[in-house]
Design a protein around this motif. Structure first.
Motif, mmCIF file in Angstrom:
data_model
loop_
_atom_site.group_PDB
_atom_site.id
_atom_site.type_symbol
_atom_site.label_atom_id
_atom_site.label_comp_id
_atom_site.label_asym_id
_atom_site.label_seq_id
_atom_site.Cartn_x
_atom_site.Cartn_y
_atom_site.Cartn_z
ATOM 1 N N UNK A 35 0.844 -1.200 0.000
ATOM 2 C CA UNK A 35 0.000 0.000 0.000
ATOM 3 C C UNK A 35 0.874 1.243 0.000
ATOM 4 N N UNK A 36 1.903 1.229 0.823
ATOM 5 C CA UNK A 36 2.814 2.369 0.889
ATOM 6 C C UNK A 36 3.459 2.636 -0.466
ATOM 7 N N UNK A 43 6.234 2.757 4.607
ATOM 8 C CA UNK A 43 5.418 1.791 5.346
ATOM 9 C C UNK A 43 5.129 2.253 6.762
ATOM 10 N N UNK A 44 6.103 2.905 7.391
ATOM 11 C CA UNK A 44 5.921 3.373 8.760
ATOM 12 C C UNK A 44 4.790 4.393 8.848
ATOM 13 N N UNK A 45 4.657 5.236 7.836
ATOM 14 C CA UNK A 45 3.566 6.220 7.824
ATOM 15 C C UNK A 45 2.219 5.518 7.744
ATOM 16 N N UNK A 46 2.128 4.504 6.880
ATOM 17 C CA UNK A 46 0.885 3.733 6.769
ATOM 18 C C UNK A 46 0.576 3.080 8.113
ATOM 19 N N UNK A 62 -5.755 11.223 0.271
ATOM 20 C CA UNK A 62 -5.993 11.162 -1.171
ATOM 21 C C UNK A 62 -5.118 10.084 -1.798
ATOM 22 N N UNK A 63 -3.854 10.022 -1.418
ATOM 23 C CA UNK A 63 -2.934 9.005 -1.954
ATOM 24 C C UNK A 63 -3.383 7.599 -1.578
ATOM 25 N N UNK A 64 -3.799 7.419 -0.324
ATOM 26 C CA UNK A 64 -4.242 6.103 0.137
ATOM 27 C C UNK A 64 -5.505 5.680 -0.596
ATOM 28 N N UNK A 65 -6.464 6.587 -0.739
ATOM 29 C CA UNK A 65 -7.700 6.261 -1.454
ATOM 30 C C UNK A 65 -7.393 5.846 -2.888
ATOM 31 N N UNK A 66 -6.523 6.592 -3.548
ATOM 32 C CA UNK A 66 -6.144 6.260 -4.926
ATOM 33 C C UNK A 66 -5.465 4.891 -4.975
ATOM 34 N N UNK A 67 -4.567 4.622 -4.035
ATOM 35 C CA UNK A 67 -3.849 3.341 -4.003
ATOM 36 C C UNK A 67 -4.793 2.172 -3.736
ATOM 37 N N UNK A 68 -5.858 2.432 -2.987
ATOM 38 C CA UNK A 68 -6.843 1.390 -2.684
ATOM 39 C C UNK A 68 -7.953 1.328 -3.736
#
Length: 79
Positions: A35-36, A43-46, A62-68
């Motif tokens: 995901x990171x 990864x630590x931020x996630x 926004x980045x996480x939503x796009x990645x998911x």
């Protein structure tokens, strides 16, 4: 001067967002590392976001939503 810690209700909602991200990540069969990579984060931020140790900024969400591959609103649904 350090700022006051957020109120309990804010921390509870932060935990709910982290739980939702973890739920969507595992549903997508992604590790935190993957995901990171997809979100261009470390990864630590996630991990800190999922564990509610860090309040994610809008750019991170926004980045996480796009990645998911989900709408941004899905990360805060029912929070």
């Amino acid at each position: 001067m350090p700022s006051a810690p957020p109120p309990d209700w804010v921390l509870a909602r932060r935990r709910a967002v982290g739980d939702r991200i973890r739920e969507l990540r595992t549903w997508r069969n992604l590790t935190q590392e993957r995901l990171a990579e997809r979100a261009d984060m470390d990864r630590q931020a996630v991990n800190r976001i999922e564990q509610a140790h860090q309040a994610p900024g809008l750019d991170s969400l926004i980045r996480i939503a796009e990645a998911l591959d989900v709408p941004l609103a899905e990360l805060v649904r029912d929070v």
